[in-house]
Design a protein around this motif. Structure first.
Motif, PDB file in Angstrom:
ATOM      1  N   LEU A 144       0.812  -1.219   0.000  1.00  0.00           N
ATOM      2  CA  LEU A 144       0.000   0.000   0.000  1.00  0.00           C
ATOM      3  C   LEU A 144       0.848   1.274   0.000  1.00  0.00           C
ATOM      4  O   LEU A 144       0.311   2.378  -0.067  1.00  0.00           O
ATOM      5  N   LYS A 145       2.164   1.104   0.094  1.00  0.00           N
ATOM      6  CA  LYS A 145       3.117   2.217   0.026  1.00  0.00           C
ATOM      7  C   LYS A 145       2.838   3.293   1.080  1.00  0.00           C
ATOM      8  O   LYS A 145       2.969   4.494   0.821  1.00  0.00           O
TER       9      LYS A 145
ATOM     10  N   PRO B  50      -7.134   6.343   4.404  1.00  0.00           N
ATOM     11  CA  PRO B  50      -5.841   6.923   4.009  1.00  0.00           C
ATOM     12  C   PRO B  50      -5.252   6.239   2.774  1.00  0.00           C
ATOM     13  O   PRO B  50      -4.538   6.864   1.987  1.00  0.00           O
ATOM     14  N   VAL B  51      -5.545   4.948   2.632  1.00  0.00           N
ATOM     15  CA  VAL B  51      -5.029   4.194   1.482  1.00  0.00           C
ATOM     16  C   VAL B  51      -5.629   4.723   0.183  1.00  0.00           C
ATOM     17  O   VAL B  51      -5.005   4.666  -0.878  1.00  0.00           O
ATOM     18  N   THR B  52      -6.846   5.270   0.272  1.00  0.00           N
ATOM     19  CA  THR B  52      -7.517   5.732  -0.949  1.00  0.00           C
ATOM     20  C   THR B  52      -7.057   7.115  -1.394  1.00  0.00           C
ATOM     21  O   THR B  52      -7.499   7.612  -2.425  1.00  0.00           O
ATOM     22  N   TYR B  53      -6.169   7.736  -0.607  1.00  0.00           N
ATOM     23  CA  TYR B  53      -5.687   9.074  -0.983  1.00  0.00           C
ATOM     24  C   TYR B  53      -5.103   9.066  -2.398  1.00  0.00           C
ATOM     25  O   TYR B  53      -5.274  10.003  -3.175  1.00  0.00           O
ATOM     26  N   GLN B  54      -4.380   7.988  -2.698  1.00  0.00           N
ATOM     27  CA  GLN B  54      -3.676   7.949  -3.976  1.00  0.00           C
ATOM     28  C   GLN B  54      -4.550   7.408  -5.111  1.00  0.00           C
ATOM     29  O   GLN B  54      -4.102   7.318  -6.245  1.00  0.00           O
ATOM     30  N   PRO B  59     -13.124   4.611  -8.103  1.00  0.00           N
ATOM     31  CA  PRO B  59     -12.840   3.300  -7.504  1.00  0.00           C
ATOM     32  C   PRO B  59     -12.726   3.348  -5.985  1.00  0.00           C
ATOM     33  O   PRO B  59     -13.090   2.383  -5.302  1.00  0.00           O
ATOM     34  N   ALA B  60     -12.260   4.476  -5.445  1.00  0.00           N
ATOM     35  CA  ALA B  60     -12.120   4.591  -3.984  1.00  0.00           C
ATOM     36  C   ALA B  60     -13.495   4.502  -3.312  1.00  0.00           C
ATOM     37  O   ALA B  60     -13.691   3.737  -2.359  1.00  0.00           O
ATOM     38  N   ILE B  61     -14.449   5.274  -3.799  1.00  0.00           N
ATOM     39  CA  ILE B  61     -15.787   5.299  -3.191  1.00  0.00           C
ATOM     40  C   ILE B  61     -16.492   3.968  -3.438  1.00  0.00           C
ATOM     41  O   ILE B  61     -17.185   3.451  -2.561  1.00  0.00           O
ATOM     42  N   MET B 339     -15.004  13.905   0.861  1.00  0.00           N
ATOM     43  CA  MET B 339     -14.362  15.194   1.125  1.00  0.00           C
ATOM     44  C   MET B 339     -12.852  15.109   0.962  1.00  0.00           C
ATOM     45  O   MET B 339     -12.222  16.067   0.524  1.00  0.00           O
ATOM     46  N   ILE B 340     -12.279  13.959   1.274  1.00  0.00           N
ATOM     47  CA  ILE B 340     -10.835  13.779   1.080  1.00  0.00           C
ATOM     48  C   ILE B 340     -10.486  13.949  -0.397  1.00  0.00           C
ATOM     49  O   ILE B 340      -9.429  14.460  -0.750  1.00  0.00           O
TER      50      ILE B 340
END
Lengths: 157, 507
Positions: A144-145, B50-54, B59-61, B339-340
């Motif tokens: 997950l880096k 936090p993993v979905t920040y990138q 796909p994150a939602i 919101m992120i």
């Protein structure tokens, strides 16, 4: 402390304290008398609502007739000891994480939890600690880096 | 025609390879944490935020949304096989599901639970597709006063539905609102209540709070729970998974009622899967020709609630996606995810981010199909996970929470906030204070403050009359007042009734 009414009174007083604190400190953020709300208005409103609600709870608890005695809501001694060890370990983990780094901190944390909270034998404790720490490192750092903290010695060299 | 176009658009987005993969990952993780005790969907979603920040927003939602409804599928497995609810919404499934397992009908219970969940979930998605666009169009008429009144109404409703004591729930909502004032005020830019910690200028943040209240608290509570470590469960084969003809016949009505009722209960603030499942069980028992059979291993007691909880889970997305109001804790975490990524959920999202809106809805349909495929043939695999000792799971959960909290901003303060809220959550549970109102108020408080500020600036010299000046805001205020005053009035009437009766007797 086994008395439910006493507990309800204490919790309403704590909430009351929180409400009053926000109420008082909200005055620090400007004049509340002007027509346009400023930074202190919403904390003042929230503090006022909480103070009033907790006063209602306090008064209704005091007026309530004492209910039939129920079992204590607090944990037994044998569980309380484990909970305290868990909490102490969590805080200690936070303190040492950025000094010892992720791997070493996690291994020590696992050792304490598995041995003194879950009461497993040392062989299971050591194997499980190593597996969980390595798996977490692989998952977060490699896959997950996520930037995990390294020991100060690694950073130094 | 509109429905067809929307369906095609949703499938075009959801069937993209990356979105398909993350949908599968989300429902798989959701199903897994639904099966395993200790870490619920709220803490898991916070952990993965936090993993979905990138990642890209769509796909994150999709992944995070899949965790919520996936967990409802997994939660029924532990309820039926262990009599321990994997999720709060699976509590009622224990009543008849476990009894069916004891009678050797675990397979039928698991089968009808999965089938009912699929039907309820799919029905919920179709209704979401139909209702969301007109609801979002109506919500475009909302200005700051209407939005402020809607948030207050929503929080009041959550307070009344989430707890036996509305007073305690309202107190926790107030605490949540106050915690939301820590940090920078959006209107004036003033930094408030920093307590000497510059990091608090950004506020407390929902992720460490949710991980503390749902992750750490659960671990502390489970130290006292002996049953989670001593489990006896029932084995079942794939061939035994289908109910017999009579059981299917008995399940049709509950599934139909659970689909419809569950969805609309899910829309209510404070609603969602949990409320839907409880009310479905109560309704089925009340209208049944054989109410005495409930609690003895009667299949409608499994079919109805399991359908309702999945339909309710889909319905819970509607207030968030159309009005921007999360109806429960999980939706509040999902709102944090939006919101992120710089997206404000609400009525404008259909126009500004149609790929996100329709992609998420389309992914729910695909996710339900995936869960059907994951649960029916692989029930043995999921059930075997129950053999993992909780003593080994618990430290893994703690490490995931600790690293999850640290990885938000790479700072220790978030870890300490999580631990402190873990202790607070434990005390709240012991003292009888509900958690959902606190979370929702923490998320909605800053928005409420913003809307109130804008409304008062629009008004004549900061007059509060603006909150009752439009029909929508006036109606919402009346509803809020009714909700608040009715229990008090009922209490007063009940107190006076014995006195009236005594006077009549004397006469």
């Amino acid at each position: 402390m086994k008395n439910r009414k006493y507990i309800d009174i204490m919790s309403s007083l704590v909430c009351n304290g929180i409400g009053i604190s926000f109420l008082v400190f909200s005055f620090k953020y400007g004049d509340l008398r002007s027509g346009i709300p400023n930074a202190g208005f919403f904390p003042f409103l929230g503090g006022l609502i909480l103070t009033l609600l907790s006063l209602i709870m306090l008064i209704s608890t005091i007026n309530k007739k004492e209910a039939h005695h129920k079992a204590s809501i607090f944990p037994e001694k044998r569980y309380l000891k484990k909970i305290l060890i868990l909490l102490a370990s969590l805080f200690a983990y936070g303190i040492v994480l950025e000094y010892l780094g992720f791997l070493i901190s996690t291994i020590f944390f696992m050792l304490i939890i598995l041995r003194f909270v879950e009461l497993l034998n040392w062989r299971t404790v050591i194997i499980t600690s190593l597996i969980i720490s390595s798996f977490s490192y692989l998952l977060f750092q490699i896959l997950l880096k996520v930037r995990l903290p390294h020991s100060i010695w690694v950073r130094f060299f | 025609m509109d429905f067809f176009n929307h369906f095609v658009m949703s499938m075009q987005v959801a069937l993209q390879p990356a979105n398909l993969f993350f949908c599968f990952l989300g429902v798989f993780i959701g199903n897994l944490i639904g099966v395993l005790p200790g870490l619920g969907p709220a803490a898991t979603m916070s952990l993965l935020l936090p993993v979905t920040y990138q990642m890209r927003p769509v796909p994150a939602i999709i992944m995070l949304a899949g965790i919520y409804y996936g967990a409802n599928y997994g939660g029924s497995i532990t309820s039926i096989l262990l009599n321990i609810p994997g999720e709060a919404s699976s509590v009622v499934t224990c009543l008849d599901g476990y009894q069916m397992a004891k009678k050797g009908r675990a397979g039928a219970a698991l089968g009808i639970s999965t089938i009912g969940s699929f039907i309820g979930g799919t029905f919920g998605v179709v209704l979401t597709m139909l209702l969301a666009p007109p609801l979002a169009a109506w919500a475009l008429k909302f200005g700051p006063p209407e939005n402020a009144c809607l948030i207050v109404f929503g929080l009041t409703m959550v307070a009344y539905l989430s707890s036996a004591s509305a007073l305690r729930a309202l107190m926790m909502a107030s605490v949540g609102m106050l915690l939301g004032t820590i940090g920078t005020d959006l209107i004036t830019g003033t930094i408030r209540f920093m307590m000497g910690l510059p990091e608090l200028s950004e506020g407390i943040g929902i992720i460490p709070v949710v991980m503390g209240l749902f992750g750490i608290t659960e671990v502390i509570l489970n130290i006292e729970d002996v049953s989670i470590r001593e489990r006896q469960f029932f084995k079942t084969k794939f061939m035994d998974l289908f109910p017999n003809r009579q059981e299917f016949k008995d399940s049709v009505g509950p599934i139909a009622r659970g689909s419809v009722g569950g969805f609309f209960l899910g829309i209510l603030p404070g609603g969602g899967a949990l409320l839907a499942s409880f009310l479905s069980y109560a309704t089925e028992k009340r209208i049944s020709k054989h109410p005495e059979r409930f609690g003895t291993g009667y299949i409608p007691g499994v079919a109805g609630p399991e359908t309702a909880n999945n339909s309710g889970a889909q319905g819970a997305y509607i207030p968030l996606l159309t009005l921007g109001i999360p109806s429960n804790t999980l939706m509040a975490v999902l709102m944090g995810a939006f919101m992120i990524h710089g997206i404000i959920p609400g009525p404008l999202i259909i126009k500004s981010h149609p790929d996100l809106f329709w992609g998420v809805i389309g992914s729910m349909y695909i996710g339900n199909v995936m869960l059907l495929a994951l649960n029916l043939p692989l029930i043995g695999v999921w059930a075997s996970l129950l053999r993992i000792r909780y003593s080994l799971l618990m430290p893994a959960i703690l490490v995931l929470c600790l690293i999850g909290a640290y990885s938000i901003n790479n700072r220790i303060l978030d870890v300490y906030i999580m631990i402190i809220f873990g202790i607070v959550g434990y005390l709240m549970k012991k003292f009888g204070f509900p958690t959902p109102p606190l979370i929702l108020a923490l998320v909605l408080g800053p928005r409420l403050e913003n809307y109130m500020g804008q409304s008062l600036m629009m008004s004549d010299k900061g007059s509060f009359v603006i909150f009752i000046s439009s029909p929508i805001s006036f109606t919402l205020c009346i509803l809020t007042a009714t909700l608040t005053l009715t229990p008090l009035l009922l209490k007063l009437i009940r107190k006076k009734r014995p006195k009236v009766l005594k006077v009549l007797e004397e006469d």
